[in-house]
Design a protein around this motif. Sequence first.
Motif, mmCIF file in Angstrom:
data_model
loop_
_atom_site.group_PDB
_atom_site.id
_atom_site.type_symbol
_atom_site.label_atom_id
_atom_site.label_comp_id
_atom_site.label_asym_id
_atom_site.label_seq_id
_atom_site.Cartn_x
_atom_site.Cartn_y
_atom_site.Cartn_z
ATOM 1 N N THR A 22 0.693 -1.253 0.292
ATOM 2 C CA THR A 22 0.017 -0.024 0.074
ATOM 3 C C THR A 22 0.717 1.425 0.005
ATOM 4 O O THR A 22 0.501 2.133 -0.760
ATOM 5 C CB THR A 22 -0.979 0.004 1.420
ATOM 6 N N TYR A 24 3.742 1.705 -1.395
ATOM 7 C CA TYR A 24 4.269 1.739 -2.727
ATOM 8 C C TYR A 24 3.173 2.210 -3.608
ATOM 9 O O TYR A 24 3.506 2.921 -4.740
ATOM 10 C CB TYR A 24 5.153 0.670 -3.057
ATOM 11 N N SER A 25 1.944 1.652 -3.312
ATOM 12 C CA SER A 25 1.043 2.044 -3.985
ATOM 13 C C SER A 25 0.545 3.802 -3.935
ATOM 14 O O SER A 25 0.358 4.333 -4.966
ATOM 15 C CB SER A 25 -0.418 1.285 -3.546
ATOM 16 N N TRP A 26 0.842 4.248 -2.740
ATOM 17 C CA TRP A 26 0.840 5.539 -2.424
ATOM 18 C C TRP A 26 1.834 6.318 -3.477
ATOM 19 O O TRP A 26 1.469 7.465 -4.203
ATOM 20 C CB TRP A 26 0.934 6.222 -1.196
ATOM 21 N N VAL A 27 3.018 5.769 -3.462
ATOM 22 C CA VAL A 27 4.094 6.355 -4.153
ATOM 23 C C VAL A 27 3.777 6.306 -5.772
ATOM 24 O O VAL A 27 3.867 7.469 -6.605
ATOM 25 C CB VAL A 27 5.424 5.745 -4.277
ATOM 26 N N ARG A 28 3.260 5.204 -6.342
ATOM 27 C CA ARG A 28 3.083 5.108 -7.641
ATOM 28 C C ARG A 28 1.903 5.797 -8.046
ATOM 29 O O ARG A 28 1.738 6.436 -9.168
ATOM 30 C CB ARG A 28 2.344 3.567 -7.935
ATOM 31 N N ARG A 29 0.897 6.169 -7.031
ATOM 32 C CA ARG A 29 -0.117 7.009 -7.459
ATOM 33 C C ARG A 29 -0.008 8.615 -7.129
ATOM 34 O O ARG A 29 -0.914 9.374 -7.691
ATOM 35 C CB ARG A 29 -1.334 6.768 -6.591
ATOM 36 N N GLY A 30 1.202 8.830 -6.851
ATOM 37 C CA GLY A 30 1.681 10.285 -6.610
ATOM 38 C C GLY A 30 1.271 10.635 -5.588
ATOM 39 O O GLY A 30 1.195 11.948 -4.904
ATOM 40 N N LYS A 33 6.091 10.872 -1.947
ATOM 41 C CA LYS A 33 7.153 10.982 -2.694
ATOM 42 C C LYS A 33 8.397 10.367 -1.894
ATOM 43 O O LYS A 33 8.314 10.606 -0.738
ATOM 44 C CB LYS A 33 7.359 12.352 -2.829
ATOM 45 N N LYS A 43 14.347 3.227 0.770
ATOM 46 C CA LYS A 43 13.784 4.458 0.317
ATOM 47 C C LYS A 43 13.402 5.125 1.612
ATOM 48 O O LYS A 43 12.770 4.484 2.583
ATOM 49 C CB LYS A 43 12.636 4.178 -0.599
#
Length: 69
Positions: A22, A24-30, A33, A43
């Motif tokens: 989840t 990394y999903s937040w990262v992928r969706r913007g 950061k 990271k």
Amino acid sequence: MEDELWLTAREAAELTGVSIVTVYSWVRRGHLKVEGLDHRGQKLFRHLAVARAEKATRAKAKRVLAPAA
């Protein structure tokens, strides 16, 4: 800022009660950061940014799950 709290993905997931997937999903969706890397190459995220991503995601989930009137 030296006094900021930095979190790895695992720490962010534990803090917010979600899975690492989840985060990394937040990262992928913007919504979140990647702000840097630690000494092991993991990271890093700012604590405040993680809190904002969680709040935005949970607010959106409430709108989606709200019963129709």
